[in-house]
Design a protein around this motif. Structure first.
Motif: not given
Length: 529
Positions: A487, A70-71, A67, A16, A19-20
Motif C-alpha cells: 500500500y 486498495t479496496g 481506490g 488497510t 490507506y483505502h
C-alpha cells in the motif's frame, strides 16, 4: 492494543482501511465537482469548462484506480482474518457488500470508461449523463458500504438463530433504513465533498501563485469554494445528528469521547478541554461549557447523559443476564438433536437472548462464561470502556479542523463573489498547505467511529475478541507488513502520478480576444440574468 492475534488482526484491518480511505473521499467528491463543471460547459458552451472537466477528471481517474486496487483486499479480509465474524453475521453483512460490488464494478466502472473515452463519440448531453452516472455510482457505492457499517454500529432487522448460531435477517428494509447508517452516509459523503473541494481549492491556489492557467484556476476556485462551504456547514449539522444517535445507540462511545466519568445532571456540559486519566477515572484541568453536551446529545435540557461509571454497572448487569442466555443456549443446542427443547430454557433465552453478546465478553477470561467469577464479570464490564484519551483528542482535532474548513471556504467564497481571488497571496498559500487537512479530519472521524465501538465488532452482539480467524500471530504479522509495503508503494505511485499531472496542468484552448469573449459569454450572462 495487545499485539496478539486479535490485536494484530485489528491493526491489519485498520491499516488497510485507513490507506483505502485516502482515495475514497477524493473519488466521491471529485465526481460531483466534475459533473458540476461539465454541466456548466453544456449549458454555456464555453470551452474553458470542458478543459476544467477533463483536467480534474484525469486526477479523478488516477485516484479511482488506486481506490479500487486498495479496496478489493478489504472485502477478502473478512473471510481471511475474521472468519467467525463472517459466519456469525454473513447473512446480514453479505447483502450490502454484494450490492456495493455491483455498484462499484458494474455501474461506476462502466461509466468511468465512457467518461474518458466518450468525449468524441457521445453528444454533449449524453456525455453529461455519463458523468452524472459516475458521480451517482460513486455515492451509491459509499451508501451500501455505510449501510453495512451502520449495521455494525446499530444491529437492527436481524435476529440470532440458536440452531444455526448465526444472525439472520428478519427485516431487510430495517437494515436499509437504519438511522445510524443513514446518518453515517450523509456525514461521510459530506466530509468527502470537503476533501475534494479543498483539493481543488489548494491546487488552483498553486496555479494562481505561479501565474499559470489563471482562467481555469479562478473558475475552479469559485466552484470549490461554493461547494466546499456548503459541504463544510453540512458536515457540522450532520455530525450533530450522529452525536444525537450515539446517545441512543452507543452511550459508552459518547461518554468516552467526552471523558464523562460520572453521570451529570441535565443539561450536561461539554468538556472543551482537559486531560483524561483512565487509571484515575477523572479528567484533569477540565474546561466545561454548560448545557452544550445536553443540547447536542439529547436535544433537550432535562435529559441526563450517563457517565462511564454508571454504564459499566449496566454492562455488569447485562453480562449476568447474558450468562443466563448462554446457559439456555447450551440447553437448546443439546436438545436440538431430539427436537425437544425444555420450555424453561426457551423462555430464559427469549427473555435474556439480547444480552448473549455480553456473556461472550467473558471468553477473554474463561472458556465457559457460566464458570466466571464475580471478579471476572467486573473485569469484563470494564472491558466495555474503550481507551478514552485517544478518542477524546481525536474527536477534538476533527472538530477543530471542521471549523477551520468553514472559515477557509467562506473566505474564498467572499473573495470569489468580489472577483478578488488573487488579492491575498498569503491566503492562497494557506489553501495550498491545507490540502492534507481534510484527509486528517476524515481519518480522525473513522478512528472515532471504529475505535470507539470497541470491544464490539457488532455493537452489543459480538465482541471483537471472539470474531477472529484461528490463525497464528506470525501469519497475521507477516501479511500486515506485506500490506503496509504494497500500500505504501501504491501511495507513492499515486502521489507521483497526481503531482506529474498537476505540474503538467490542463490542456487549455487559447483564450479568445475580448470581443469574441464577450460574444461567447452572452448566453452565460443571459442565464445569470
Amino acid at each position: 492494543m495487545d499485539l496478539d492475534i486479535v490485536g494484530l488482526s485489528r491493526l491489519q484491518f485498520a491499516v488497510t482501511a485507513l490507506y483505502h480511505f485516502l482515495f475514497v473521499p477524493l473519488t466521491i467528491g471529485l465526481a460531483i465537482l466534475i459533473a458540476i463543471m461539465e454541466t456548466v460547459y453544456v449549458m454555456t458552451g464555453r470551452t474553458v469548462w470542458r478543459d476544467m472537466t477533463k483536467f480534474w477528471g484525469s486526477l479523478f481517474g488516477i485516484n479511482f484506480a488506486m481506490g479500487v486496487a486498495t479496496g478489493i483486499v478489504m472485502e477478502f479480509q473478512f473471510g481471511m482474518n475474521w472468519s467467525y465474524y463472517s459466519h456469525y453475521v454473513g447473512d446480514v453483512f453479505g447483502a450490502p457488500l454484494a450490492i456495493e460490488g455491483l455498484m462499484a464494478f458494474f455501474l461506476e466502472a462502466t461509466f468511468v470508461g465512457l467518461f474518458f473515452f466518450g468525449w468524441e463519440r457521445l453528444s454533449k448531453l449524453k456525455h453529461l449523463i455519463v458523468t452524472w452516472c459516475v458521480a451517482l455510482g460513486s455515492n451509491l457505492s459509499a451508501l451500501w458500504i455505510l449501510i453495512a457499517n451502520g449495521w455494525m454500529q446499530n444491529p437492527v432487522g436481524a435476529q440470532f438463530n440458536p440452531q444455526t448460531m448465526r444472525m439472520e435477517v428478519t427485516d431487510f428494509f430495517a437494515v436499509l433504513t437504519n438511522p445510524v447508517a443513514q446518518a453515517k452516509f450523509v456525514h461521510t459523503v459530506s466530509a468527502a465533498y470537503v476533501v475534494a473541494a479543498l483539493f481543488v481549492l489548494g491546487i488552483s491556489a498553486w496555479y494562481l501563485l505561479k501565474g499559470r492557467h489563471v482562467h481555469l484556476a479562478k473558475r475552479s476556485m469559485t466552484v470549490a469554494a461554493s461547494f466546499g462551504l456548503a459541504a463544510s456547514l453540512s458536515v457540522v449539522v450532520l455530525g450533530d445528528e450522529s452525536g444525537y444517535l450515539s446517545t441512543e445507540h452507543q452511550k459508552m462511545k459518547l461518554a468516552a469521547i467526552e471523558a464523562m466519568w460520572k453521570t451529570e445532571p441535565a443539561p450536561a456540559a461539554f468538556t472543551a478541554f482537559g486531560f483524561p486519566d483512565q487509571a484515575a477515572r477523572e479528567t484533569h484541568f477540565a474546561v466545561h461549557i454548560p448545557w452544550v453536551m445536553g443540547l447536542i446529545g439529547t436535544r433537550s435540557l432535562d435529559t441526563e447523559i450517563p457517565g462511564i461509571d454508571d454504564l459499566v454497572k449496566r454492562a455488569e448487569v447485562n453480562i449476568r443476564e447474558g450468562v443466563v442466555a448462554y446457559d439456555a443456549l447450551q440447553t437448546i443446542r443439546a436438545a436440538g438433536a431430539s427436537g425437544t427443547v425444555p420450555p424453561e430454557a426457551k423462555a430464559a433465552f427469549e427473555a435474556n437472548g439480547r444480552q448473549l453478546g455480553y456473556a461472550l465478553l467473558l471468553k477473554r477470561y474463561v472458556d465457559d462464561p457460566r464458570q466466571a467469577t464475580p471478579e471476572q464479570v467486573a473485569k469484563a464490564a470494564w472491558d466495555t470502556v474503550p481507551q478514552v484519551a485517544p478518542l477524546y483528542w481525536t474527536f477534538r482535532i476533527m472538530v477543530a479542523l471542521g471549523l477551520f474548513f468553514i472559515v477557509l471556504t467562506a473566505a474564498f467564497f467572499w473573495l470569489s463573489a468580489r472577483r478578488r481571488l488573487e488579492a491575498h497571496p498569503w491566503l492562497l498559500k494557506v489553501a495550498l498547505w491545507a490540502i492534507p487537512l481534510p484527509w486528517i479530519a476524515a481519518e480522525c472521524g473513522w478512528f472515532v467511529a471504529e475505535f470507539g465501538r470497541q470491544p464490539w465488532i457488532i455493537e452489543g452482539v459480538l465482541p471483537t475478541g471472539v470474531a477472529v480467524s484461528n490463525l497464528g500471530a506470525g501469519t497475521v504479522l507477516a501479511t500486515l507488513l506485506g500490506f503496509v509495503a504494497i500500500y505504501s508503494v501504491l501511495l507513492v505511485i499515486e502521489m507521483k502520478l497526481m503531482l506529474g499531472a498537476i505540474r503538467k496542468g490542463p490542456q487549455e484552448h487559447p483564450v479568445p480576444p475580448p470581443a469574441a469573449l464577450r460574444a461567447e459569454a452572452a448566453p452565460e450572462l443571459a442565464l445569470v440574468r
